[in-house]
Scaffold this motif. Structure first.
Motif, PDB file in Angstrom:
ATOM      1  N   ALA A  86      -4.694  22.451 -17.383  1.00  0.00           N
ATOM      2  CA  ALA A  86      -3.768  21.386 -17.768  1.00  0.00           C
ATOM      3  C   ALA A  86      -2.515  21.929 -18.444  1.00  0.00           C
ATOM      4  O   ALA A  86      -1.432  21.349 -18.304  1.00  0.00           O
ATOM      5  N   SER A  87      -2.639  23.046 -19.147  1.00  0.00           N
ATOM      6  CA  SER A  87      -1.457  23.588 -19.840  1.00  0.00           C
ATOM      7  C   SER A  87      -0.406  24.066 -18.847  1.00  0.00           C
ATOM      8  O   SER A  87       0.789  23.977 -19.115  1.00  0.00           O
ATOM      9  N   GLY A  88      -0.821  24.558 -17.690  1.00  0.00           N
ATOM     10  CA  GLY A  88       0.138  24.962 -16.662  1.00  0.00           C
ATOM     11  C   GLY A  88       0.907  23.766 -16.143  1.00  0.00           C
ATOM     12  O   GLY A  88       2.125  23.825 -15.922  1.00  0.00           O
ATOM     13  N   ALA A  89       0.203  22.657 -15.928  1.00  0.00           N
ATOM     14  CA  ALA A  89       0.854  21.430 -15.479  1.00  0.00           C
ATOM     15  C   ALA A  89       1.803  20.902 -16.555  1.00  0.00           C
ATOM     16  O   ALA A  89       2.905  20.435 -16.249  1.00  0.00           O
ATOM     17  N   TYR A  90       1.379  20.999 -17.808  1.00  0.00           N
ATOM     18  CA  TYR A  90       2.219  20.555 -18.925  1.00  0.00           C
ATOM     19  C   TYR A  90       3.519  21.359 -18.974  1.00  0.00           C
ATOM     20  O   TYR A  90       4.610  20.805 -19.093  1.00  0.00           O
TER      21      TYR A  90
END
Length: 194
Positions: A86-90
């Motif tokens: 999720a941090s990559g998408a964020y």
């Protein structure tokens, strides 16, 4: 995961509207009937100044932005677009967000005025010919224009606090009102003395 095949998209109306002369629209099928597009400037061919990796990253960021704006959470976006977590998408969403060119309020106001002017021209012609619906619409456009430009004087409202207090059932409304005024004046004097 979505196909990585990129090609010109001559039928996508938004791309045609946004693509400037001398630029190229590349798009990628998302697998759900939607497309993610990116506009490359100064590209007469498929080898623009951007590398293939940069193009693919921009496409993924665009997909991420679109999905997030549609309400998807970062974990779902990561799974769908292909980020490790999720941090990559964020981070991708924030990069896409930072690329947006935001208008200043003055620019937005000028754009709205230009739109209202364009609408007014046609409505004015129809209104002059007696089309009653056009007259009403023209008047609404004029109202919106006046509000946007701040041409309308604000409505003057007078409030008599004594009457308001009496209507609210406060006993000795005049005395309460005088005490409130005295307290306000005292606070105002104390503040200005500092």
């Amino acid at each position: 995961m979505a196909s990585k095949k990129k090609r010109k998209n001559p039928n996508h109306s938004q791309c045609q509207a946004n693509t400037q002369k001398g630029s190229q629209c590349l798009f990628q099928a998302n697998g759900d009937g939607t497309y993610c597009s990116i506009h490359l400037k100064n590209s007469g061919n498929i080898t623009p100044a951007l590398s293939k990796k940069q193009i693919e990253m921009a496409i993924k960021e665009n997909q991420t932005f679109t999905l997030r704006m549609a309400g998807a959470n970062y974990a779902d976006i990561a799974d769908r677009v292909g980020y490790a977590d999720a941090s990559g998408a964020y981070r991708a969403f924030n990069r896409a967000l930072n690329r947006l060119v935001l208008e200043t309020p003055d620019e937005a106001r000028l754009l709205e005025l230009a739109r209202l002017d364009a609408i007014s021209i046609n409505l004015f012609r129809s209104a002059q010919q007696g089309a009653l619906g056009s007259v009403d619409r023209y008047l609404r456009v004029m109202e919106r224009r006046s509000k946007l430009l701040g041409l309308d004087a604000p409505d003057r409202v007078e409030v008599d606090w004594r009457t308001e207090l009496e209507q609210a059932g406060v006993e000795n409304a005049s005395e309460v009102f005088e005490e409130m005024v005295a307290l306000f004046m005292k606070e105002d004097n104390d503040t200005s003395a500092d």
